[in-house]
Each structure stands twice: as C-alpha cells, then as structure tokens.
Design an enzyme around this catalytic site. Structure first.
Site, PDB file in Angstrom:
ATOM      1  N   ARG A 237      -1.515  -6.602  -8.403  1.00 45.52           N
ATOM      2  CA  ARG A 237      -0.451  -7.549  -8.071  1.00 45.52           C
ATOM      3  C   ARG A 237      -0.463  -8.637  -9.137  1.00 45.52           C
ATOM      4  O   ARG A 237      -0.246  -8.372 -10.300  1.00 45.52           O
ATOM      5  CB  ARG A 237      -0.691  -8.153  -6.680  1.00 45.52           C
ATOM      6  CG  ARG A 237      -0.388  -7.208  -5.563  1.00 45.52           C
ATOM      7  CD  ARG A 237      -0.998  -7.656  -4.277  1.00 45.52           C
ATOM      8  NE  ARG A 237      -2.442  -7.548  -4.342  1.00 45.52           N
ATOM      9  CZ  ARG A 237      -3.242  -7.546  -3.291  1.00 45.52           C
ATOM     10  NH1 ARG A 237      -2.738  -7.697  -2.092  1.00 45.52           N
ATOM     11  NH2 ARG A 237      -4.535  -7.414  -3.431  1.00 45.52           N
TER      12      ARG A 237
ATOM     13  N   LYS B 283     -18.054  -6.822   7.439  1.00 44.97           N
ATOM     14  CA  LYS B 283     -16.747  -7.493   7.449  1.00 44.97           C
ATOM     15  C   LYS B 283     -16.157  -7.455   8.846  1.00 44.97           C
ATOM     16  O   LYS B 283     -16.277  -6.450   9.542  1.00 44.97           O
ATOM     17  CB  LYS B 283     -15.796  -6.753   6.508  1.00 44.97           C
ATOM     18  CG  LYS B 283     -15.705  -7.353   5.133  1.00 44.97           C
ATOM     19  CD  LYS B 283     -14.455  -6.818   4.455  1.00 44.97           C
ATOM     20  CE  LYS B 283     -14.323  -7.208   3.027  1.00 44.97           C
ATOM     21  NZ  LYS B 283     -13.233  -6.454   2.376  1.00 44.97           N
TER      22      LYS B 283
ATOM     23  N   SER C  51      -2.876  -7.899   2.597  1.00 44.80           N
ATOM     24  CA  SER C  51      -3.293  -7.737   3.997  1.00 44.80           C
ATOM     25  C   SER C  51      -3.798  -9.064   4.559  1.00 44.80           C
ATOM     26  O   SER C  51      -3.543  -9.393   5.711  1.00 44.80           O
ATOM     27  CB  SER C  51      -4.410  -6.698   4.102  1.00 44.80           C
ATOM     28  OG  SER C  51      -3.938  -5.447   3.723  1.00 44.80           O
TER      29      SER C  51
ATOM     30  N   HIS D 177       0.836  -1.209   0.000  1.00 44.76           N
ATOM     31  CA  HIS D 177       0.000   0.000   0.000  1.00 44.76           C
ATOM     32  C   HIS D 177       0.872   1.260   0.000  1.00 44.76           C
ATOM     33  O   HIS D 177       0.596   2.208  -0.736  1.00 44.76           O
ATOM     34  CB  HIS D 177      -0.904   0.040   1.241  1.00 44.76           C
ATOM     35  CG  HIS D 177      -1.932  -1.055   1.309  1.00 44.76           C
ATOM     36  ND1 HIS D 177      -2.152  -1.804   2.445  1.00 44.76           N
ATOM     37  CD2 HIS D 177      -2.805  -1.519   0.394  1.00 44.76           C
ATOM     38  CE1 HIS D 177      -3.126  -2.674   2.228  1.00 44.76           C
ATOM     39  NE2 HIS D 177      -3.536  -2.532   0.986  1.00 44.76           N
TER      40      HIS D 177
HETATM   41  P1  ADP Z   1      -5.646  -6.311   0.260  1.00 39.83           P
HETATM   42  O1  ADP Z   1      -6.126  -6.578  -1.160  1.00 39.83           O
HETATM   43  O2  ADP Z   1      -4.187  -6.500   0.451  1.00 39.83           O
HETATM   44  O3  ADP Z   1      -6.494  -6.976   1.316  1.00 39.83           O
HETATM   45  P2  ADP Z   1      -6.922  -3.688   0.239  1.00 39.83           P
HETATM   46  O4  ADP Z   1      -8.295  -4.161   0.015  1.00 39.83           O
HETATM   47  O5  ADP Z   1      -6.744  -2.732   1.337  1.00 39.83           O
HETATM   48  O6  ADP Z   1      -5.827  -4.783   0.538  1.00 39.83           O
HETATM   49  O7  ADP Z   1      -6.333  -3.095  -1.105  1.00 39.83           O
HETATM   50  C1  ADP Z   1      -6.511  -1.800  -1.545  1.00 39.83           C
HETATM   51  C2  ADP Z   1      -5.854  -1.660  -2.900  1.00 39.83           C
HETATM   52  O8  ADP Z   1      -4.453  -1.824  -2.772  1.00 39.83           O
HETATM   53  C3  ADP Z   1      -6.290  -2.680  -3.954  1.00 39.83           C
HETATM   54  O9  ADP Z   1      -6.282  -2.046  -5.215  1.00 39.83           O
HETATM   55  C4  ADP Z   1      -5.194  -3.713  -3.895  1.00 39.83           C
HETATM   56  O10 ADP Z   1      -5.073  -4.398  -5.125  1.00 39.83           O
HETATM   57  C5  ADP Z   1      -3.998  -2.829  -3.656  1.00 39.83           C
HETATM   58  N1  ADP Z   1      -2.893  -3.551  -3.044  1.00 39.83           N
HETATM   59  C6  ADP Z   1      -2.864  -4.168  -1.851  1.00 39.83           C
HETATM   60  N2  ADP Z   1      -1.652  -4.736  -1.627  1.00 39.83           N
HETATM   61  C7  ADP Z   1      -0.895  -4.475  -2.731  1.00 39.83           C
HETATM   62  C8  ADP Z   1       0.437  -4.818  -3.147  1.00 39.83           C
HETATM   63  N3  ADP Z   1       1.226  -5.552  -2.393  1.00 39.83           N
HETATM   64  N4  ADP Z   1       0.826  -4.365  -4.356  1.00 39.83           N
HETATM   65  C9  ADP Z   1       0.001  -3.641  -5.148  1.00 39.83           C
HETATM   66  N5  ADP Z   1      -1.236  -3.298  -4.820  1.00 39.83           N
HETATM   67  C10 ADP Z   1      -1.697  -3.700  -3.644  1.00 39.83           C
END
Ligand code: ADP
Length: 162
Positions: free
Chosen positions: A90, A41, A128, A17
């Site tokens: 990713r 959630k 996460s 993030h």
């Molecule tokens: P996660 O998918 O890790 O549970 P979130 O829902 O908080 O986390 O993700 C928010 C945004 O950040 C989404 O677009 C997700 O694809 C992106 N994101 C999360 N982790 C990464 C990472 N390691 N690399 C690139 N983008 C990420």
C-alpha cells in the site's frame, strides 16, 4: 507450475485482500491464502472464521485454496512446494517492514521469491486494523470489506463493543 502463498492475518478479509488475490490468480497457477495463527495476538475472528469467510467471499476456484499455518513461513512454503510469497503493498509505510521480511525470508530460503502487488486505488488506504477500529466504534466500513465480512463485524461488535 507456480504456487504462490498469500500469507497474512486477514482479520478481517478486506477488499484490498480480495483485489490482491484476484491479481495473484492472474499471475500464478495456484494461490494459497494462508492465515497466520499467532496465539500471542488477540484477534477479532478465529482463524477458522477468517478462513470460512474468505472461502465464502472468493467462491469455488480450483486454483485457490485456503489454509492456516503457524511457525516459520519458509517451512510452510517448503511443505507446500511454493516458490513465491505474494504480498500486497500500500503506502510507502508498508515498504520498510516488507523489505525486512522479504530479505529475512530470502536468507532463510534463497529459492523462495517475494512478489509484491499493488491494489487498485480505492483500496490503497484500507487496512484490517483500521477496519477493526472503525467497526468497533460503529462506523460504516461497508465500502472497505465484502458484505459478509461487514455483517460479521456488525454482529461481533454489537455483542462485544469497543
Ligand atoms: P493488514 O496489513 O491489513 O492488517 P494482513 O496482515 O492480513 O492485513 O495483510 C496481508 C497482506 O496483504 C500484506 O502483504 C498486506 O500488505 C496486504 N494488504 C492488506 N491490505 C491491503 C490493501 N488494501 N492493499 C494492498 N495490500 C494489502
């Protein structure tokens, strides 16, 4: 002035993030990290804790703000005058869901664009969900999250283990 909203659960904020936020700040005038509050959630950290941690990690930058939202992202984007939704990509596995989401948001608000960015390769496999899972079993996630998030995870799982 281009305002981008970076929406997500951020439960917890990971190095992936942080990397996306930094890239977003290079591309847009203003980035709003927006924590989605979904009462359905179950979260490890409250949205207030998630925002507080993100604020502490990112430090003071007048071009970055922190907020939470519920309901439709497009309504929130309209309220904030944002023209861009920032998302991270990713592995290929993210793509299908992100494509659906971006298309749906475009149907709902055609003038809002979704922009995808890729992290550096160290964070390519960081999520996460995995961080929560590994931390809940006492695994070391210090390479995947900022130090204060690591400390908060240790404190959380020492009182409520998996
Ligand atoms: P996660 O998918 O890790 O549970 P979130 O829902 O908080 O986390 O993700 C928010 C945004 O950040 C989404 O677009 C997700 O694809 C992106 N994101 C999360 N982790 C990464 C990472 N390691 N690399 C690139 N983008 C990420």
């Amino acid at each position: 002035m281009a305002t981008a909203i970076y929406p997500g659960s951020f439960d917890p904020l990971t190095n992936g993030h942080v990397d996306i936020i930094k890239r977003g700040l290079k591309a847009f005038d203003h980035v709003i990290l927006a924590v989605a509050t979904n009462p359905q959630k179950k979260h490890v950290f409250t949205h207030e804790q998630r925002i507080a941690m993100a604020r502490e990690v990112m430090g003071d930058d007048p071009r970055l703000s922190f907020d939470s939202f519920n309901g439709l992202l497009v309504d929130y984007a309209k309220k904030k005058g944002a023209t861009v939704i920032l998302r991270g990509l990713r592995a290929v596995s993210d793509f299908e869901f992100e494509l659906q989401l971006a298309n749906m948001n475009r149907k709902l608000m055609p003038e809002l664009d979704t922009v995808f960015m890729m992290t550096n390769e160290e964070n390519f496999y960081v999520s996460s969900r995995l961080v929560r899972e590994v931390a809940s079993f006492g695994g070391d996630v210090s390479a995947m999250v900022p130090p204060i998030v690591h400390t908060a995870l240790k404190a959380h799982f020492s009182t409520s283990p998996a």
